[in-house]
Design a protein around this motif. Structure first.
Motif, PDB file in Angstrom:
ATOM      1  N   SER A 156       0.829  -1.200   0.000  1.00 29.22           N
ATOM      2  CA  SER A 156       0.000   0.000   0.000  1.00 29.22           C
ATOM      3  C   SER A 156       0.863   1.249   0.000  1.00 29.22           C
ATOM      4  N   GLY A 157       0.249   2.369  -0.380  1.00 28.41           N
ATOM      5  CA  GLY A 157       0.948   3.638  -0.338  1.00 28.41           C
ATOM      6  C   GLY A 157       1.370   4.009   1.072  1.00 28.41           C
ATOM      7  N   GLU A 158       0.611   3.548   2.067  1.00 29.31           N
ATOM      8  CA  GLU A 158       0.966   3.832   3.459  1.00 29.31           C
ATOM      9  C   GLU A 158       2.315   3.236   3.814  1.00 29.31           C
ATOM     10  N   ILE A 159       2.582   2.032   3.356  1.00 23.31           N
ATOM     11  CA  ILE A 159       3.873   1.398   3.619  1.00 23.31           C
ATOM     12  C   ILE A 159       4.981   2.160   2.901  1.00 23.31           C
ATOM     13  N   SER A 160       4.729   2.573   1.669  1.00 27.62           N
ATOM     14  CA  SER A 160       5.736   3.335   0.926  1.00 27.62           C
ATOM     15  C   SER A 160       6.132   4.596   1.664  1.00 27.62           C
ATOM     16  N   ASP A 161       5.157   5.272   2.237  1.00 20.59           N
ATOM     17  CA  ASP A 161       5.438   6.522   2.954  1.00 20.59           C
ATOM     18  C   ASP A 161       6.181   6.280   4.261  1.00 20.59           C
ATOM     19  N   MET A 162       6.082   5.077   4.820  1.00 18.51           N
ATOM     20  CA  MET A 162       6.736   4.767   6.091  1.00 18.51           C
ATOM     21  C   MET A 162       8.192   4.342   5.908  1.00 18.51           C
ATOM     22  N   TYR A 163       8.593   4.047   4.676  1.00 19.50           N
ATOM     23  CA  TYR A 163       9.942   3.574   4.418  1.00 19.50           C
ATOM     24  C   TYR A 163      10.943   4.716   4.601  1.00 19.50           C
ATOM     25  N   ASP A 164      12.244   4.369   4.640  1.00 25.09           N
ATOM     26  CA  ASP A 164      13.283   5.388   4.833  1.00 25.09           C
ATOM     27  C   ASP A 164      13.167   6.531   3.834  1.00 25.09           C
ATOM     28  N   HIS A 165      12.981   6.179   2.573  1.00 20.83           N
ATOM     29  CA  HIS A 165      12.699   7.135   1.507  1.00 20.83           C
ATOM     30  C   HIS A 165      11.382   6.697   0.876  1.00 20.83           C
ATOM     31  N   PRO A 166      10.644   7.612   0.251  1.00 20.55           N
ATOM     32  CA  PRO A 166       9.429   7.174  -0.438  1.00 20.55           C
ATOM     33  C   PRO A 166       9.747   6.027  -1.396  1.00 20.55           C
ATOM     34  N   LEU A 167       9.101   4.902  -1.175  1.00 24.79           N
ATOM     35  CA  LEU A 167       9.472   3.640  -1.808  1.00 24.79           C
ATOM     36  C   LEU A 167       8.869   3.505  -3.204  1.00 24.79           C
ATOM     37  N   THR A 168       9.690   3.056  -4.149  1.00 24.63           N
ATOM     38  CA  THR A 168       9.161   2.615  -5.432  1.00 24.63           C
ATOM     39  C   THR A 168       8.437   1.287  -5.201  1.00 24.63           C
ATOM     40  N   TYR A 169       7.200   1.192  -5.666  1.00 23.48           N
ATOM     41  CA  TYR A 169       6.418  -0.008  -5.359  1.00 23.48           C
ATOM     42  C   TYR A 169       5.348  -0.258  -6.397  1.00 23.48           C
ATOM     43  N   LEU A 170       4.873  -1.478  -6.415  1.00 24.02           N
ATOM     44  CA  LEU A 170       3.700  -1.819  -7.211  1.00 24.02           C
ATOM     45  C   LEU A 170       2.508  -1.838  -6.276  1.00 24.02           C
ATOM     46  N   ALA A 171       1.616  -0.886  -6.466  1.00 23.19           N
ATOM     47  CA  ALA A 171       0.501  -0.676  -5.541  1.00 23.19           C
ATOM     48  C   ALA A 171      -0.509  -1.802  -5.637  1.00 23.19           C
ATOM     49  N   ALA A 172      -0.811  -2.395  -4.484  1.00 23.36           N
ATOM     50  CA  ALA A 172      -1.793  -3.478  -4.435  1.00 23.36           C
ATOM     51  C   ALA A 172      -3.209  -2.932  -4.633  1.00 23.36           C
ATOM     52  N   PRO A 173      -4.047  -3.674  -5.342  1.00 19.28           N
ATOM     53  CA  PRO A 173      -5.432  -3.250  -5.553  1.00 19.28           C
ATOM     54  C   PRO A 173      -6.336  -3.683  -4.405  1.00 19.28           C
ATOM     55  N   GLY A 174      -5.857  -3.527  -3.159  1.00 21.92           N
ATOM     56  CA  GLY A 174      -6.524  -4.092  -1.996  1.00 21.92           C
ATOM     57  C   GLY A 174      -8.003  -3.778  -1.857  1.00 21.92           C
ATOM     58  N   PRO A 175      -8.407  -2.495  -1.811  1.00 24.85           N
ATOM     59  CA  PRO A 175      -9.835  -2.198  -1.636  1.00 24.85           C
ATOM     60  C   PRO A 175     -10.701  -2.817  -2.727  1.00 24.85           C
ATOM     61  N   ASP A 176     -10.192  -2.802  -3.966  1.00 19.00           N
ATOM     62  CA  ASP A 176     -10.963  -3.366  -5.070  1.00 19.00           C
ATOM     63  C   ASP A 176     -11.091  -4.872  -4.925  1.00 19.00           C
ATOM     64  N   GLN A 177     -10.034  -5.523  -4.420  1.00 19.31           N
ATOM     65  CA  GLN A 177     -10.121  -6.967  -4.167  1.00 19.31           C
ATOM     66  C   GLN A 177     -11.252  -7.290  -3.198  1.00 19.31           C
ATOM     67  N   GLY A 178     -11.277  -6.573  -2.078  1.00 15.68           N
ATOM     68  CA  GLY A 178     -12.298  -6.823  -1.073  1.00 15.68           C
ATOM     69  C   GLY A 178     -13.694  -6.580  -1.599  1.00 15.68           C
ATOM     70  N   ARG A 179     -13.870  -5.464  -2.310  1.00 16.73           N
ATOM     71  CA  ARG A 179     -15.203  -5.128  -2.828  1.00 16.73           C
ATOM     72  C   ARG A 179     -15.678  -6.157  -3.849  1.00 16.73           C
ATOM     73  N   ARG A 180     -14.807  -6.509  -4.778  1.00 17.42           N
ATOM     74  CA  ARG A 180     -15.218  -7.444  -5.833  1.00 17.42           C
ATOM     75  C   ARG A 180     -15.564  -8.823  -5.263  1.00 17.42           C
ATOM     76  N   ALA A 181     -14.801  -9.247  -4.266  1.00 14.14           N
ATOM     77  CA  ALA A 181     -15.087 -10.545  -3.661  1.00 14.14           C
ATOM     78  C   ALA A 181     -16.455 -10.550  -2.995  1.00 14.14           C
ATOM     79  N   VAL A 182     -16.778  -9.488  -2.279  1.00 15.75           N
ATOM     80  CA  VAL A 182     -18.093  -9.390  -1.640  1.00 15.75           C
ATOM     81  C   VAL A 182     -19.199  -9.336  -2.686  1.00 15.75           C
ATOM     82  N   HIS A 183     -19.024  -8.511  -3.709  1.00 12.98           N
ATOM     83  CA  HIS A 183     -20.064  -8.401  -4.741  1.00 12.98           C
ATOM     84  C   HIS A 183     -20.302  -9.751  -5.414  1.00 12.98           C
ATOM     85  N   GLY A 184     -19.218 -10.475  -5.704  1.00  9.92           N
ATOM     86  CA  GLY A 184     -19.375 -11.783  -6.336  1.00  9.92           C
ATOM     87  C   GLY A 184     -20.077 -12.767  -5.430  1.00  9.92           C
ATOM     88  N   LEU A 185     -19.733 -12.769  -4.150  1.00 10.58           N
ATOM     89  CA  LEU A 185     -20.367 -13.684  -3.203  1.00 10.58           C
ATOM     90  C   LEU A 185     -21.852 -13.374  -3.072  1.00 10.58           C
TER      91      LEU A 185
END
Length: 341
Positions: free
Chosen positions: A278-307
């Motif tokens: 998450s972007g929160e982890i990137s901001d907590m690193y020593d320097h702003p971290l280069t990262y591949l942002a996880a689609p976390g909220p969308d994962q949770g929403r889509r799983a619920v909608h499908g269920l």
């Protein structure tokens, strides 16, 4: 707290009419429905989960099976949970936590048999996850946040780890890096067939091999101390390393400590890229971290909608791999020192 009788009195209708308005079991005229809904709004009336269950034979509860013991619910996984909570509440459901791992299928079987939830969301899914059978054997539908080796026609929403590792390696190779290590999750996760760890490792090895590069990977427990030890060992064995890809958000902070202790500057000497965080982890690193942002909220929403679609008697939507998005910040850069091949 207002009751259904209070609503009936204010709307000048019978208690049964209020019930029919809420449950839809019998038709109610538009004018009457409007009066009932206006009364509910005026009284701030909310049905209890018990009342909903009695009326519809549903609990209006979804369970989230997540192994909290020995596993940290970090910022990235918390985003998945938050997305699921929001989607459930929008549909007038509550989300409860069942702290059950893939090594405890009988515990989950007993919980499912209690019928205190209408369906189950499984997190931290293994390639061969016995929790799936444990839930379905009790007549409950499940949705996978992740995916098993053969999810069949179940609801599943996963991260595209193959694409994510390809993007990370490509980004670093494009900056001139040829000695790139991968810090994964724990050996226990790999041994248990934890899907993200296994698929990410295979994707990293394939991406490196396609470029004629030698893969160097290490498992790592999910905590900063383990990250520090793993990185120290990597640098000792492979001093030529100029880049590290990390798919382990808590180990990232130990990686930073080990690089400082070794006198390696980031990104001048070693570039660091995080995977599926998450972007929160990137901001907590020593320097702003280069990262591949996880689609976390969308994962949770889509799983619920499908269920919920399955619970409403519709076919499960097709499973989906969600991409991570590369965010180039301050911890990756061009190679600035010579390395030995």
């Amino acid at each position: 707290m207002a009751t259904m009788q209070d609503v009936a009195d204010l709307a000048h209708v019978s208690l049964s009419t209020v019930s029919y308005t809420l449950t839809g079991k019998r038709p109610v005229s538009p004018a009457t429905r409007a009066r009932v809904e206006q009364a509910m709004a005026q009284l701030d009336f909310r049905r209890s989960p018990v009342a909903r269950a009695l009326a519809s034979r549903r609990t209006h509860v979804l369970a989230l099976a997540y192994p909290v013991y020995g596993v940290s619910l970090g910022a990235t996984l918390n985003e998945i949970v938050q997305g699921a909570v929001e989607a459930a509440r929008e549909a007038d459901y509550e989300l409860v936590l069942w702290p059950v791992s893939s090594s405890e299928p009988e515990v989950l079987r007993e919980l499912a048999a209690g019928r205190t939830a209408d369906g189950v969301l499984l997190m931290e899914v293994a390639l061969d996850d016995p929790r799936i059978e444990a839930v379905e054997s009790q007549g409950l539908a499940c949705a996978l946040i992740g995916r098993s080796a053969d999810p069949a026609d179940r609801v599943w929403v996963d991260i595209d780890f193959e694409e994510s590792l390809e993007v990370a390696v490509d980004h670093l190779v494009g900056q001139g890096h040829t000695h790139i290590a991968f810090v994964n999750r724990s050996q226990a996760d790999l041994d248990a067939g934890y899907g993200p760890s296994v698929r990410a490792l295979h994707a990293y090895e394939e991406s490196m091999a396609q470029r004629g590069l030698t893969p160097v990977s290490t498992p790592c427990d999910v905590n900063p101390g383990a990250g520090r030890r793993a990185t120290t060992a990597l640098l000792a064995e492979h001093p030529e390393l100029t880049a590290v890809i990390v798919m382990n958000e808590l180990a990232l902070f130990g990686v930073a400590s080990a690089l400082r202790e070794a006198g390696r500057s980031v990104p001048r000497d070693v570039s660091v890229v995080g995977i599926a965080i998450s972007g929160e982890i990137s901001d907590m690193y020593d320097h702003p971290l280069t990262y591949l942002a996880a689609p976390g909220p969308d994962q949770g929403r889509r799983a619920v909608h499908g269920l919920l679609e399955v619970l409403d008697g519709r076919p499960a939507p097709a499973g989906v791999n969600l991409p991570c998005t590369l965010q180039v910040r301050e911890t990756s850069g061009p190679v600035t020192r010579l390395t030995t091949p």
